[in-house]
Design a protein around this motif. Structure first.
Motif: not given
Lengths: 113, 112
Positions: B52-80
């Motif tokens: 659901g929106i704003g609900q993110i579960s991470s499976e593997v600790p790593q250099n990545l993050s994810a966000s779900r700002p809208q119901d049907r949008q999923f973003i994968l990010s990294s700072k470096k």
């Protein structure tokens, strides 16, 4: 967490029937068994899903014994285009609905002439 | 009908640069969303999932993050980005438990 075990690879020839077996000893009562196919540089594609006994669709059959601790994907008369990786998935429910969709290593099927 | 869009198809990024991969789903509501990474010749590694929106579960600790700002949008990010972040990234959605999963076309990321 129902872990799955599949053969790493299988070889076959065009026109033959291929059976890929997946072991899932810890499958939960409410878990379904789902198979996916993946070609290189593409996302997996759903093939078939079942709960028990036998399920058949236009591309494959899925055989599930009574204890449900294994399942067999059957591909009739394979062709070169069936060369792909096949994944078996079971269960792994999420709180709030859905499955976690944890893929194992899959089975690389190679079909030759 | 439902469709899933993932972009870009290919990406070459230098080490230490940021990353943003976007995935959107059309034709359905409240999907379960997933991000996977696949190294060459390997299986699919589940990175993140969301029910659901704003609900993110991470499976593997790593250099990545994810966000779900809208119901049907999923973003994968990294700072470096790291060299080890190279791989084939796939977004997927399902309509609920024991339903078929649909995958995007994937993004081939090469970190140089």
């Amino acid at each position: 967490l129902a872990k799955t075990t599949q053969p790493i690879s299988m070889d076959s020839y065009e026109g033959q029937e291929v059976n890929i077996t997946c072991s899932h000893n810890n499958i939960a009562t409410n878990d379904y068994i789902t198979w996916y196919q993946q070609f290189p540089s593409q996302g997996p594609r759903f093939i078939i899903q079942g709960y028990k006994t036998k399920v058949t669709n236009e591309v494959a059959s899925l055989f599930i014994p009574a204890d449900r601790k294994s399942s067999t994907l059957s591909l009739p008369r394979v062709s070169l285009s069936d060369t792909a990786v096949y994944y078996c998935l079971v269960g792994d429910r999420l709180t709030g609905g859905g499955n976690k969709l944890t893929f194992g290593t899959g089975t690389q099927l190679k079909v030759e002439l | 009908s439902q469709t899933i869009h993932q972009w870009p198809a290919t990406l070459v990024q230098p080490v230490g640069s940021p990353l943003s991969l976007e995935c959107t789903v059309e034709g359905t509501s409240n999907p379960n969303l997933y991000w996977y990474r696949q190294a060459a010749g390997r299986g699919l590694q589940l990175l993140f999932y969301s029910v659901g929106i704003g609900q993110i579960s991470s499976e593997v600790p790593q250099n990545l993050s994810a966000s779900r700002p809208q119901d049907r949008q999923f973003i994968l990010s990294s700072k470096k980005l790291l060299l080890s972040d190279s791989g084939f990234y796939l977004c997927a959605w399902t309509g609920g438990r024991n339903t078929e999963a649909f995958f995007g076309q994937g993004t081939r990321l090469t970190v140089v």
